[in-house]
Design a protein around this motif. Structure first.
Motif, PDB file in Angstrom:
ATOM      1  N   ALA A  99       0.859  -1.201   0.000  1.00 35.59           N
ATOM      2  CA  ALA A  99       0.000   0.000   0.000  1.00 35.59           C
ATOM      3  C   ALA A  99       0.880   1.230   0.000  1.00 35.59           C
ATOM      4  CB  ALA A  99      -0.925   0.010   1.213  1.00 35.59           C
ATOM      5  N   LEU A 100       0.416   2.273  -0.638  1.00 39.57           N
ATOM      6  CA  LEU A 100       1.080   3.570  -0.612  1.00 39.57           C
ATOM      7  C   LEU A 100       0.435   4.313   0.558  1.00 39.57           C
ATOM      8  CD1 LEU A 100       3.152   5.283  -2.151  1.00 39.57           C
ATOM      9  CD2 LEU A 100       1.286   6.110  -3.578  1.00 39.57           C
ATOM     10  N   ALA A 101       1.153   4.393   1.656  1.00 41.16           N
ATOM     11  CA  ALA A 101       0.558   4.839   2.907  1.00 41.16           C
ATOM     12  C   ALA A 101      -0.166   6.159   2.778  1.00 41.16           C
ATOM     13  CB  ALA A 101       1.643   4.956   3.979  1.00 41.16           C
ATOM     14  N   GLY A 102      -1.390   6.183   3.267  1.00 38.42           N
ATOM     15  CA  GLY A 102      -2.135   7.427   3.325  1.00 38.42           C
ATOM     16  C   GLY A 102      -2.665   7.916   1.996  1.00 38.42           C
ATOM     17  N   ILE A 103      -2.383   7.174   0.924  1.00 37.74           N
ATOM     18  CA  ILE A 103      -2.816   7.634  -0.396  1.00 37.74           C
ATOM     19  C   ILE A 103      -3.731   6.611  -1.064  1.00 37.74           C
ATOM     20  CG2 ILE A 103      -2.049   8.393  -2.689  1.00 37.74           C
ATOM     21  CD1 ILE A 103       0.555   9.358  -1.325  1.00 37.74           C
ATOM     22  N   MET A 104      -3.228   5.416  -1.251  1.00 39.90           N
ATOM     23  CA  MET A 104      -4.068   4.406  -1.894  1.00 39.90           C
ATOM     24  C   MET A 104      -3.544   3.010  -1.577  1.00 39.90           C
ATOM     25  SD  MET A 104      -5.249   4.216  -5.918  1.00 39.90           S
ATOM     26  CE  MET A 104      -5.965   5.848  -5.972  1.00 39.90           C
ATOM     27  N   GLY A 105      -4.473   2.074  -1.460  1.00 39.62           N
ATOM     28  CA  GLY A 105      -4.087   0.692  -1.182  1.00 39.62           C
ATOM     29  C   GLY A 105      -3.591  -0.009  -2.435  1.00 39.62           C
ATOM     30  N   GLY A 106      -2.932  -1.121  -2.229  1.00 40.40           N
ATOM     31  CA  GLY A 106      -2.394  -1.898  -3.341  1.00 40.40           C
ATOM     32  C   GLY A 106      -3.449  -2.798  -3.961  1.00 40.40           C
ATOM     33  N   TYR A 107      -3.222  -3.130  -5.202  1.00 37.31           N
ATOM     34  CA  TYR A 107      -4.191  -3.948  -5.949  1.00 37.31           C
ATOM     35  C   TYR A 107      -4.232  -5.387  -5.440  1.00 37.31           C
ATOM     36  CZ  TYR A 107      -6.774  -5.743  -9.940  1.00 37.31           C
ATOM     37  OH  TYR A 107      -7.723  -6.323 -10.738  1.00 37.31           O
ATOM     38  N   ALA A 108      -3.068  -5.930  -5.183  1.00 38.41           N
ATOM     39  CA  ALA A 108      -2.992  -7.355  -4.858  1.00 38.41           C
ATOM     40  C   ALA A 108      -3.690  -7.715  -3.551  1.00 38.41           C
ATOM     41  CB  ALA A 108      -1.528  -7.790  -4.796  1.00 38.41           C
ATOM     42  N   THR A 109      -3.728  -6.794  -2.603  1.00 41.58           N
ATOM     43  CA  THR A 109      -4.272  -7.125  -1.290  1.00 41.58           C
ATOM     44  C   THR A 109      -5.636  -6.482  -1.057  1.00 41.58           C
ATOM     45  OG1 THR A 109      -3.029  -5.260  -0.404  1.00 41.58           O
ATOM     46  CG2 THR A 109      -2.020  -7.444  -0.218  1.00 41.58           C
ATOM     47  N   ARG A 110      -6.290  -6.094  -2.135  1.00 41.29           N
ATOM     48  CA  ARG A 110      -7.570  -5.397  -1.976  1.00 41.29           C
ATOM     49  C   ARG A 110      -8.664  -6.363  -1.535  1.00 41.29           C
ATOM     50  NH1 ARG A 110      -7.291  -7.472  -6.729  1.00 41.29           N
ATOM     51  NH2 ARG A 110      -9.117  -7.896  -8.039  1.00 41.29           N
ATOM     52  N   VAL A 111      -9.721  -5.807  -0.941  1.00 45.87           N
ATOM     53  CA  VAL A 111     -10.858  -6.663  -0.573  1.00 45.87           C
ATOM     54  C   VAL A 111     -11.691  -6.931  -1.814  1.00 45.87           C
ATOM     55  CG1 VAL A 111     -10.922  -5.786   1.792  1.00 45.87           C
ATOM     56  CG2 VAL A 111     -12.373  -4.735   0.078  1.00 45.87           C
ATOM     57  N   THR A 112     -12.206  -8.145  -1.903  1.00 45.45           N
ATOM     58  CA  THR A 112     -13.067  -8.525  -3.019  1.00 45.45           C
ATOM     59  C   THR A 112     -14.307  -9.215  -2.446  1.00 45.45           C
ATOM     60  OG1 THR A 112     -12.099 -10.726  -3.187  1.00 45.45           O
ATOM     61  CG2 THR A 112     -11.065  -8.971  -4.507  1.00 45.45           C
ATOM     62  N   GLU A 113     -15.163  -9.673  -3.346  1.00 35.48           N
ATOM     63  CA  GLU A 113     -16.402 -10.327  -2.911  1.00 35.48           C
ATOM     64  C   GLU A 113     -16.149 -11.548  -2.056  1.00 35.48           C
ATOM     65  OE1 GLU A 113     -18.724  -8.373  -6.314  1.00 35.48           O
ATOM     66  OE2 GLU A 113     -18.009 -10.433  -6.716  1.00 35.48           O
ATOM     67  N   SER A 114     -14.983 -12.169  -2.253  1.00 36.03           N
ATOM     68  CA  SER A 114     -14.746 -13.400  -1.504  1.00 36.03           C
ATOM     69  C   SER A 114     -13.991 -13.159  -0.192  1.00 36.03           C
ATOM     70  CB  SER A 114     -13.956 -14.383  -2.368  1.00 36.03           C
ATOM     71  OG  SER A 114     -12.782 -13.736  -2.821  1.00 36.03           O
ATOM     72  N   THR A 115     -13.592 -11.918   0.057  1.00 34.82           N
ATOM     73  CA  THR A 115     -12.864 -11.621   1.300  1.00 34.82           C
ATOM     74  C   THR A 115     -13.743 -11.893   2.511  1.00 34.82           C
ATOM     75  OG1 THR A 115     -11.667  -9.851   0.159  1.00 34.82           O
ATOM     76  CG2 THR A 115     -11.619  -9.816   2.574  1.00 34.82           C
ATOM     77  N   ALA A 116     -13.196 -12.556   3.506  1.00 33.34           N
ATOM     78  CA  ALA A 116     -13.953 -12.794   4.732  1.00 33.34           C
ATOM     79  C   ALA A 116     -13.160 -12.361   5.963  1.00 33.34           C
ATOM     80  CB  ALA A 116     -14.306 -14.273   4.844  1.00 33.34           C
ATOM     81  N   ARG A 117     -11.920 -11.985   5.749  1.00 30.52           N
ATOM     82  CA  ARG A 117     -11.055 -11.645   6.881  1.00 30.52           C
ATOM     83  C   ARG A 117     -10.162 -10.497   6.450  1.00 30.52           C
ATOM     84  NH1 ARG A 117      -6.357 -14.582   8.068  1.00 30.52           N
ATOM     85  NH2 ARG A 117      -5.598 -14.064  10.137  1.00 30.52           N
ATOM     86  N   ILE A 118     -10.135  -9.442   7.246  1.00 25.53           N
ATOM     87  CA  ILE A 118      -9.323  -8.283   6.860  1.00 25.53           C
ATOM     88  C   ILE A 118      -8.350  -7.900   7.961  1.00 25.53           C
ATOM     89  CG2 ILE A 118     -11.070  -7.293   5.324  1.00 25.53           C
ATOM     90  CD1 ILE A 118     -11.592  -5.201   7.648  1.00 25.53           C
ATOM     91  N   VAL A 119      -7.340  -7.116   7.556  1.00 25.61           N
ATOM     92  CA  VAL A 119      -6.554  -6.357   8.526  1.00 25.61           C
ATOM     93  C   VAL A 119      -6.991  -4.922   8.335  1.00 25.61           C
ATOM     94  CG1 VAL A 119      -4.245  -5.447   9.030  1.00 25.61           C
ATOM     95  CG2 VAL A 119      -4.563  -7.906   8.611  1.00 25.61           C
ATOM     96  N   LEU A 120      -7.486  -4.314   9.397  1.00 25.75           N
ATOM     97  CA  LEU A 120      -7.950  -2.931   9.304  1.00 25.75           C
ATOM     98  C   LEU A 120      -6.851  -1.992   9.793  1.00 25.75           C
ATOM     99  CD1 LEU A 120     -10.426  -1.020   8.757  1.00 25.75           C
ATOM    100  CD2 LEU A 120     -10.599  -0.922  11.255  1.00 25.75           C
ATOM    101  N   GLU A 121      -6.475  -1.054   8.930  1.00 23.95           N
ATOM    102  CA  GLU A 121      -5.455  -0.064   9.275  1.00 23.95           C
ATOM    103  C   GLU A 121      -6.118   1.254   9.655  1.00 23.95           C
ATOM    104  OE1 GLU A 121      -2.384   1.036   6.177  1.00 23.95           O
ATOM    105  OE2 GLU A 121      -3.547   2.893   6.195  1.00 23.95           O
ATOM    106  N   ALA A 122      -5.674   1.824  10.773  1.00 24.05           N
ATOM    107  CA  ALA A 122      -6.065   3.194  11.144  1.00 24.05           C
ATOM    108  C   ALA A 122      -4.771   3.862  11.580  1.00 24.05           C
ATOM    109  CB  ALA A 122      -7.082   3.198  12.280  1.00 24.05           C
ATOM    110  N   ALA A 123      -4.406   4.966  10.948  1.00 22.71           N
ATOM    111  CA  ALA A 123      -3.064   5.510  11.178  1.00 22.71           C
ATOM    112  C   ALA A 123      -3.022   7.023  11.072  1.00 22.71           C
ATOM    113  CB  ALA A 123      -2.101   4.893  10.160  1.00 22.71           C
TER     114      ALA A 123
END
Lengths: 757, 239
Positions: A306-330
């Motif tokens: 991820a490019l911090a504070g600007i945009m997340g990366g494509y490879a680790t994005r959430v999709t319809e099949s995502t069921a578990r996330i890491v939530l970032e707050a910074a």
């Protein structure tokens, strides 16, 4: 930034205050209100599309049968995304939409259409017009689209107030003004079911970055409730994925941009670090960017994610099949974010906020709020927060504040207690300095020997902005409202010595008076030339100063002469003759800039206030290029010699003949000038005739240019007028001109007994 | 018949403004239209990464990053305040009429070159109360004695506190002037000690005031040279 009254009301009790009053309070607190939009889309109801068929007579249109609960309506629709089974927002016949359009029964290419299936922009909810607004499946057919009237505020937040880019922040300001507490939010979820924390490598020593991450598992079959989606839509977000939607929702509430990684796509441990030159990242927008060593990134064992504070990366994005996330707050430092973002040319809601300064003290609140919403709506279980970076209360401190400084600066007479109370309402903490606070040598060094006054701790949400006495003054002033502050006129100061600039200005204005008294009219034109104009005026392009970033071709070069500007003005007025125009303006050459006087005139007999020396005729070829169809004389010279005479009798003061409020705006089309000469009894004043003629259609101006009487005329006089004819929307036809002049003549004869000569 | 010529609507408005502020003991300062980044930004407390410095808002002659002497078309007449304070010492009351330039999409109310009037007062005990009164006095002198004014907080890098003034005219509130107390950093840049001296600054658009005063609906008309417009403003005959 857009906010909803109903949503704001969850953060501060707006009680029965009207939207207009709330808007006025926001403005007086420093937040410009660009619009207050009542949202009560009466007549727009939820419908269900029963069937969609091709329109028999129009390729791009289709015919839908829409169930509105009490009836089924046939509606013609052109939207590409219309589909059977959708829940849609239908504006029924008789509805008046925010843009002013009133829905009527219409026959569209032979099919009767009763109602309109609306797009987002038609409902006044945003700018999307690509297709119709498709509503959540849970909406009930027949119910009003907007269940409760609400109000949308459109605010322009100044760049120094990052803390106001959220409902929480604005509520805080309003609560301070209204002397109320803010309302508490559910931000403390029960942490159970997941005991582990994501592994995040610690940030380099001395870094200001603060980072939190937590695991969260949820049911991918669940979705956000309608209120969440409706609110997001109304304030300008699209709806994408329940997790992404909740991150936007919390960002609107607390101003902290959150990011969610698909946990199953991560190769932990994670790191928050600077990029290494040579690394690249593909972001959510599908594009790949090269990184430099001062870009802040989030990385895992595979590289940047991820490019911090600007945009997340494509490879680790959430999709319809995502069921578990890491939530970032910074919290990321504003300057670094801005630098990276501008270099890469990316814009995002997250970068917008981080650049302006988010609240380093709200990271865990935002994370907790997200978690609570996910528990409530997405059947989530949440883990504890992994926090890295300093946990110190992030504050800026000022030592030695004297409350009397506020009065000194504002001209007010608040007591010390009042000033303290006002600042405390806004979250500032004041502690009276006391010698016992100096305990160590270091304290002595920090506080100095003679500190008096107060220690002020600025709240974390104002850490990037309010740190000095002048800032505290502004805080007090805006909280009480600038309109309540005293107004005290400046005393007389007749002893001040003007600069030489003042005398020069006065003389310049005197020159203008002299010119206009002799019939010259002042033109002011553009400082710029296009390449074509420079060529037409036979100016070598290499000798010109060029703009590095011209906004259009017209404004490529700076003008080294006033000639082009004056010729263009002449070309604009072919029917006025004679014409004498002057311009006093700046010209620019590689030797510098200077003020010049330029003159163009058509009548050889035109007089001047002083001796010009040699004048010239503008070459025919230039006249042709600039579309001037008559001979033109021209003179241009520097101002300095003309005004350097020590003329102490300058009297620049002229009054306008009348304090006009509304000038007549000329038509975009060329007017026509006709002259008329009449003999009329002297009992009729020229002004009366003039007034009458101006009432006739197409006559926009009448000017007396000749008047005489004599023995041969007896009790009459001879008058000659220029009559200016013009149509607001097109050029006049010969027939119109002729008919108008005939009417002028008829009226003059009938009303005033005139004889046309 | 001898016909007098006509002065430009912008000239009439500028003269009116000069008259109003001269009555309050202001005098004029002028300066160059091509400015240096240091005068237009750095010394006005506009930091290097401020959005106004980006290509979008400013018309540059040199590249924006090329240093404090990078040339640009001044975006406001405020740099003249810095230059004026190099030539004189406080106390001062200055007004700066002149042309300024912005890199903007042009339409009926926006042009890339336009005229502004800025003001600067520096003295020993200048307060915000003085600023508010001065602006109110200007509004009443320009629009009429019963004119109402309103102030709201705003943000400019060179003033603190900052404000916008609105005037109630013909049924609407019109935002006409930005202003504020001169930022101590700017005073320091001028070589003036912010402890002993304080001041205020304000700025207004002459084009905008002209359009309001005379009912001109499109700013481009002011620069078109259309005689049908220009001929409508006449001076009183000279006695």
């Amino acid at each position: 930034m857009k906010i909803l009254l109903s949503w704001l009301n969850e953060f501060v009790d707006t009680d029965r205050r009207s939207p207009e009053d709330i808007g006025r309070d926001l403005e007086s607190l420093g937040h410009e209100v660009e619009g207050v939009h009542p949202l009560n889309l009466d007549g727009v109801i939820v419908g269900k599309v029963q069937s969609v068929q091709a329109h028999p007579n129009a390729d791009r249109l289709r015919v839908a049968e829409v169930d509105l609960g009490s009836r089924i309506e046939t509606i013609v629709c052109g939207a590409p995304n219309l589909d059977k089974g959708q829940k849609v927002a239908v504006a029924t016949v008789g509805t008046r939409l925010p843009g002013g359009m009133v829905i009527e029964e219409r026959t569209i290419r032979g099919v009767i259409s009763r109602g309109m299936i609306c797009a987002q922009d038609e409902l006044g909810l945003g700018t999307d017009h690509a297709g119709i607004l498709v509503l959540d499946e849970s909406r009930v057919v027949g119910e009003p689209f907007l269940k409760n009237p609400d109000t949308l505020f459109d605010l322009a937040i100044t760049p120094n107030r990052g803390d106001a880019l959220s409902l929480n922040g604005l509520a805080r300001d309003l609560a301070a003004r209204w002397e109320q507490p803010t309302l508490s939010q559910s931000v403390d979820p029960v942490v159970e079911g997941l005991s582990s924390r994501p592994v995040v490598g610690s940030i380099g020593h001395g870094s200001a970055i603060r980072y939190s991450a937590r695991y969260l598992e949820f049911n991918p079959a669940e979705d956000c409730p309608t209120t969440v989606k409706e609110r997001l839509g109304l304030v300008g977000h699209g709806t994408y994925h329940p997790i992404v939607d909740l991150t936007n929702y919390v960002m609107e509430e607390f101003g902290v941009p959150l990011h969610a990684f698909d946990a199953d796509k991560l190769h932990e441990p994670l790191e928050v670090r600077h990029a290494r030159s040579g690394e690249t990242i593909m972001l959510l927008n599908g594009q790949t960017y090269p990184l430099e060593d001062w870009d802040i990134i989030i990385a895992d064992q595979s590289g940047p994610i991820a490019l911090a504070g600007i945009m997340g990366g494509y490879a680790t994005r959430v999709t319809e099949s995502t069921a578990r996330i890491v939530l970032e707050a910074a919290w990321f430092p504003p300057d670094t974010i801005r630098r990276t973002r501008t270099r890469l040319g990316i814009t995002s809601d997250a970068a917008y906020r981080f650049e302006r300064g988010t609240d380093p003290g709200s990271i865990e609140t935002a994370s907790g709020r997200f978690a609570q919403l996910a528990i409530d709506h997405l059947d989530a279980v949440v883990g504890p927060v992994q926090f890295i970076g300093s946990r110190e209360r992030y504050s800026a401190q000022y030592i030695g504040f004297e409350p009397t400084f506020v009065n000194q600066r504002l001209g007010t007479d608040f007591s010390e207690e009042q000033i303290i109370e006002l600042l405390e309402r806004l979250g500032f903490c004041l502690t009276k300095f006391d010698p016992s606070m100096i305990k160590t040598d270091q304290d002595r060094y920090i506080f100095g020997e003679n500190v008096t006054g107060y220690l002020i701790d600025s709240p974390s949400w104002r850490s990037t902005d309010s740190n000095f006495p002048h800032d505290f003054v502004e805080e007090v002033a805006r909280l009480v409202g600038y309109d309540t502050l005293p107004r005290v006129s400046l005393p007389l100061a007749t002893g001040l010595q003007p600069l030489s600039d003042h005398v020069r200005f006065t003389r310049l204005e005197h020159l203008k008076n002299q010119l206009s008294d002799l019939g010259w009219t002042e033109h002011i034109g553009s400082s710029f030339l296009s390449p074509t104009e420079a060529t037409y005026a036979t100016i070598d392009h290499d000798a010109l100063i060029a703009l590095a970033n011209p906004v259009s071709e017209e404004a490529t070069f700076l003008r080294p002469t006033l000639l082009v500007s004056l010729l263009k003005a002449l070309a604009k007025n072919p029917i006025f003759d004679p014409l004498a125009l002057f311009e006093i303006g700046t010209v620019f050459t590689i030797d510098g800039e200077n003020t010049r006087l330029g003159l163009v005139w058509t009548d050889q007999q035109q007089s001047f206030p002083y001796d010009l020396g040699a004048t010239q005729l503008v070459p025919q070829q230039q006249l042709n290029h600039f579309k001037v169809r008559r001979a033109v004389y021209y003179w241009e010279g520097p101002i300095e010699t003309l005004i350097s005479t020590s003329d102490t009798q300058v009297s620049p003061h002229r009054e306008l003949a009348s304090e006009i409020r509304e000038l007549r705006m000329p038509s975009r089309y060329q007017p026509v000038l006709r002259d008329i000469s009449i003999v009329v009894p002297r009992v009729h004043a020229p002004e009366t005739l003039r007034t009458m003629m101006k009432t006739l259609p197409l006559v926009v101006d009448v000017e007396l240019f000749d008047q005489y009487e004599g023995e041969k005329l007896g009790d009459n006089w001879s008058l000659a007028f220029h009559i200016l004819l013009e149509h607001p929307e097109r050029t006049l036809t010969n027939q119109e001109i002729q008919e108008t002049m005939e009417q002028v003549e008829t009226q003059l004869k009938e009303q005033f007994n005139a004889t046309i000569r | 018949m001898k016909q007098a010529g006509h002065l430009h609507p912008l000239t009439w408005t500028t003269r009116r403004l000069v008259e109003i502020f001269s009555a309050m003991d202001f005098s004029i300062a002028t300066g160059p239209e091509i400015e240096l980044a240091s005068y237009n930004f750095d010394r006005l407390n506009v930091p290097k990464n401020h959005p106004a410095r980006e290509m979008q808002d400013t018309l540059w002659i040199d590249q924006p990053d090329s240093g404090p002497d990078a040339r640009l078309m001044r975006t406001q007449t405020s740099p003249v305040q810095i230059r004026a304070m190099e030539r004189t010492k406080p106390p001062v009351r200055l007004i700066v009429p002149g042309r300024a330039y912005r890199n903007e999409a042009t339409d009926a109310t926006h042009a890339i070159d336009f005229f502004q009037l800025e003001g600067l007062v520096i003295d020993q005990s200048i307060t915000m109360a003085n600023l508010l009164a001065t602006l109110e006095q200007f509004a009443k002198a320009f629009f009429g004695e019963t004119t109402e004014v309103r102030f709201r907080p705003s943000f400019f890098p060179f003033t603190e506190p900052s404000l916008e003034m609105s005037v109630f005219f013909q049924g609407r509130w019109l935002e006409l002037a930005g202003a504020g107390m001169v930022h101590p950093n700017v005073l320091r840049e001028m070589g003036i000690d912010p402890v002993g001296w304080s001041g205020f600054a304000f700025g207004m658009g002459i084009d905008r005031l002209t359009m309001i005063r005379f009912g001109v609906t499109d700013i481009r008309l002011l620069y078109s040279g259309d005689y049908r417009l220009l001929k409508q403003l006449e001076s009183e005959p000279i006695a």
